[in-house]
Design a protein around this motif. Structure first.
Motif, PDB file in Angstrom:
ATOM      1  N   ILE A   1     -27.483  47.276  86.534  1.00  0.00           N
ATOM      2  CA  ILE A   1     -28.640  46.550  86.008  1.00  0.00           C
ATOM      3  C   ILE A   1     -28.998  45.428  86.980  1.00  0.00           C
ATOM      4  O   ILE A   1     -28.115  44.767  87.533  1.00  0.00           O
ATOM      5  CB  ILE A   1     -28.325  45.964  84.612  1.00  0.00           C
ATOM      6  N   LEU A   2     -30.289  45.230  87.182  1.00  0.00           N
ATOM      7  CA  LEU A   2     -30.738  44.097  87.990  1.00  0.00           C
ATOM      8  C   LEU A   2     -30.980  42.926  87.051  1.00  0.00           C
ATOM      9  O   LEU A   2     -31.779  43.034  86.117  1.00  0.00           O
ATOM     10  CB  LEU A   2     -32.019  44.430  88.742  1.00  0.00           C
ATOM     11  N   PHE A   3     -30.280  41.828  87.263  1.00  0.00           N
ATOM     12  CA  PHE A   3     -30.491  40.624  86.462  1.00  0.00           C
ATOM     13  C   PHE A   3     -31.337  39.652  87.269  1.00  0.00           C
ATOM     14  O   PHE A   3     -30.934  39.194  88.340  1.00  0.00           O
ATOM     15  CB  PHE A   3     -29.167  39.966  86.062  1.00  0.00           C
ATOM     16  N   LEU A   4     -32.524  39.348  86.753  1.00  0.00           N
ATOM     17  CA  LEU A   4     -33.408  38.389  87.397  1.00  0.00           C
ATOM     18  C   LEU A   4     -32.962  37.005  86.926  1.00  0.00           C
ATOM     19  O   LEU A   4     -33.252  36.604  85.815  1.00  0.00           O
ATOM     20  CB  LEU A   4     -34.863  38.679  87.009  1.00  0.00           C
TER      21      LEU A   4
ATOM     22  N   SER B   1     -33.985  50.460  95.366  1.00  0.00           N
ATOM     23  CA  SER B   1     -32.528  50.263  95.446  1.00  0.00           C
ATOM     24  C   SER B   1     -31.784  51.064  94.390  1.00  0.00           C
ATOM     25  O   SER B   1     -30.550  51.027  94.350  1.00  0.00           O
ATOM     26  CB  SER B   1     -32.189  48.780  95.293  1.00  0.00           C
ATOM     27  N   GLY B   2     -32.502  51.745  93.492  1.00  0.00           N
ATOM     28  CA  GLY B   2     -31.861  52.608  92.512  1.00  0.00           C
ATOM     29  C   GLY B   2     -31.528  51.978  91.172  1.00  0.00           C
ATOM     30  O   GLY B   2     -30.869  52.606  90.337  1.00  0.00           O
ATOM     31  N   PHE B   3     -31.976  50.748  90.931  1.00  0.00           N
ATOM     32  CA  PHE B   3     -31.747  50.143  89.623  1.00  0.00           C
ATOM     33  C   PHE B   3     -32.593  50.871  88.575  1.00  0.00           C
ATOM     34  O   PHE B   3     -33.720  51.283  88.860  1.00  0.00           O
ATOM     35  CB  PHE B   3     -32.099  48.654  89.626  1.00  0.00           C
ATOM     36  N   GLN B   4     -32.066  51.014  87.375  1.00  0.00           N
ATOM     37  CA  GLN B   4     -32.773  51.704  86.300  1.00  0.00           C
ATOM     38  C   GLN B   4     -33.502  50.744  85.360  1.00  0.00           C
ATOM     39  O   GLN B   4     -34.463  51.115  84.710  1.00  0.00           O
ATOM     40  CB  GLN B   4     -31.788  52.549  85.477  1.00  0.00           C
ATOM     41  N   LYS B   5     -33.015  49.496  85.270  1.00  0.00           N
ATOM     42  CA  LYS B   5     -33.654  48.506  84.410  1.00  0.00           C
ATOM     43  C   LYS B   5     -33.391  47.108  84.942  1.00  0.00           C
ATOM     44  O   LYS B   5     -32.462  46.880  85.722  1.00  0.00           O
ATOM     45  CB  LYS B   5     -33.216  48.634  82.957  1.00  0.00           C
ATOM     46  N   ALA B   6     -34.252  46.192  84.503  1.00  0.00           N
ATOM     47  CA  ALA B   6     -34.129  44.789  84.887  1.00  0.00           C
ATOM     48  C   ALA B   6     -33.976  43.963  83.618  1.00  0.00           C
ATOM     49  O   ALA B   6     -34.612  44.238  82.595  1.00  0.00           O
ATOM     50  CB  ALA B   6     -35.354  44.336  85.667  1.00  0.00           C
ATOM     51  N   LEU B   7     -33.142  42.955  83.689  1.00  0.00           N
ATOM     52  CA  LEU B   7     -32.814  42.079  82.565  1.00  0.00           C
ATOM     53  C   LEU B   7     -33.071  40.643  83.015  1.00  0.00           C
ATOM     54  O   LEU B   7     -32.884  40.309  84.186  1.00  0.00           O
ATOM     55  CB  LEU B   7     -31.331  42.273  82.222  1.00  0.00           C
TER      56      LEU B   7
ATOM     57  N   ARG C   1     -36.729  45.341  80.994  1.00  0.00           N
ATOM     58  CA  ARG C   1     -37.800  46.248  81.424  1.00  0.00           C
ATOM     59  C   ARG C   1     -37.164  47.453  82.095  1.00  0.00           C
ATOM     60  O   ARG C   1     -36.291  47.313  82.943  1.00  0.00           O
ATOM     61  CB  ARG C   1     -38.713  45.536  82.399  1.00  0.00           C
ATOM     62  N   ALA C   2     -37.618  48.638  81.718  1.00  0.00           N
ATOM     63  CA  ALA C   2     -37.208  49.855  82.429  1.00  0.00           C
ATOM     64  C   ALA C   2     -37.908  49.875  83.773  1.00  0.00           C
ATOM     65  O   ALA C   2     -39.035  49.385  83.912  1.00  0.00           O
ATOM     66  CB  ALA C   2     -37.561  51.085  81.612  1.00  0.00           C
ATOM     67  N   LEU C   3     -37.253  50.461  84.772  1.00  0.00           N
ATOM     68  CA  LEU C   3     -37.849  50.522  86.111  1.00  0.00           C
ATOM     69  C   LEU C   3     -38.251  51.948  86.455  1.00  0.00           C
ATOM     70  O   LEU C   3     -37.829  52.890  85.863  1.00  0.00           O
ATOM     71  CB  LEU C   3     -36.863  49.990  87.148  1.00  0.00           C
TER      72      LEU C   3
END
Length: 176
Positions: free
Chosen positions: A99-102, A131-137, A174-176
């Motif tokens: 997961i990408l954490f903003l 980069s292959g992340f599926q969602k951002a948090l 958010r889904a990516l």
């Protein structure tokens, strides 16, 4: 392009922008901010000011004689779950995940209302997808939910942010 990867020489300006941007929560230390950058440097950016914007010096710059050319920064990092990390703590060992954490988007007052934040979010989301992340948090603070909703983030009502984020903090995804 005005959006550039963060480099070691940018941290003094980043700390100044953090102090300027946050009124509802205490700024984080350099060590904590750099732990995000060190884990995922490809997801951490600064927005460098355009010449016309830089001519609008702040009162502080006039007094100090120092010009600033960073108008905003964004720190994001890989994370292992849907529970956000706590503020004021370096990232723990083994926290890298899918997961990408903003973590932080902060703008100088000179950049507010000029589309800088939206450009930086778009750049990050494009980077995250490639980069292959599926969602951002993220955790929305200081009444920023409407901004994040414009970028496709929705509130996760089943997740609660740590008290360190402040009373009105909202976990969003958010889904990516």
């Amino acid at each position: 392009m005005p959006i550039q990867p963060i480099t070691q020489t940018m941290w003094a300006e980043i700390l100044n922008i953090q102090a300027e941007a946050y009124s509802a929560i205490e700024p984080e230390s350099l060590e904590v901010l750099q732990s995000k950058w060190q884990q995922s440097p490809d997801c951490c950016f600064a927005y460098l000011g355009e010449r016309s914007w830089l001519e609008e010096k702040s009162e502080l710059e006039e007094q100090s004689g120092q010009e600033k050319n960073i108008l905003g920064y964004l720190l994001a990092h890989a994370w292992h779950g849907e529970t956000p990390p706590k503020l004021y703590q370096p990232l723990p060992e083994g926290s890298h995940g899918p997961i990408l954490f903003l973590h932080d988007l902060a703008l100088s007052k000179r950049a507010v209302g000029r589309g800088v934040g939206s450009q930086m979010v778009k750049h990050l989301l494009d980077t995250a997808v490639s980069s292959g992340f599926q969602k951002a948090l993220l955790v929305s603070v200081q009444d920023s939910v409407p901004f994040w909703q414009k970028h496709g983030f929705v509130e996760m009502t089943d997740q609660q942010a740590s008290e360190s984020y402040g009373e009105d903090a909202k976990v969003m995804m958010r889904a990516l």
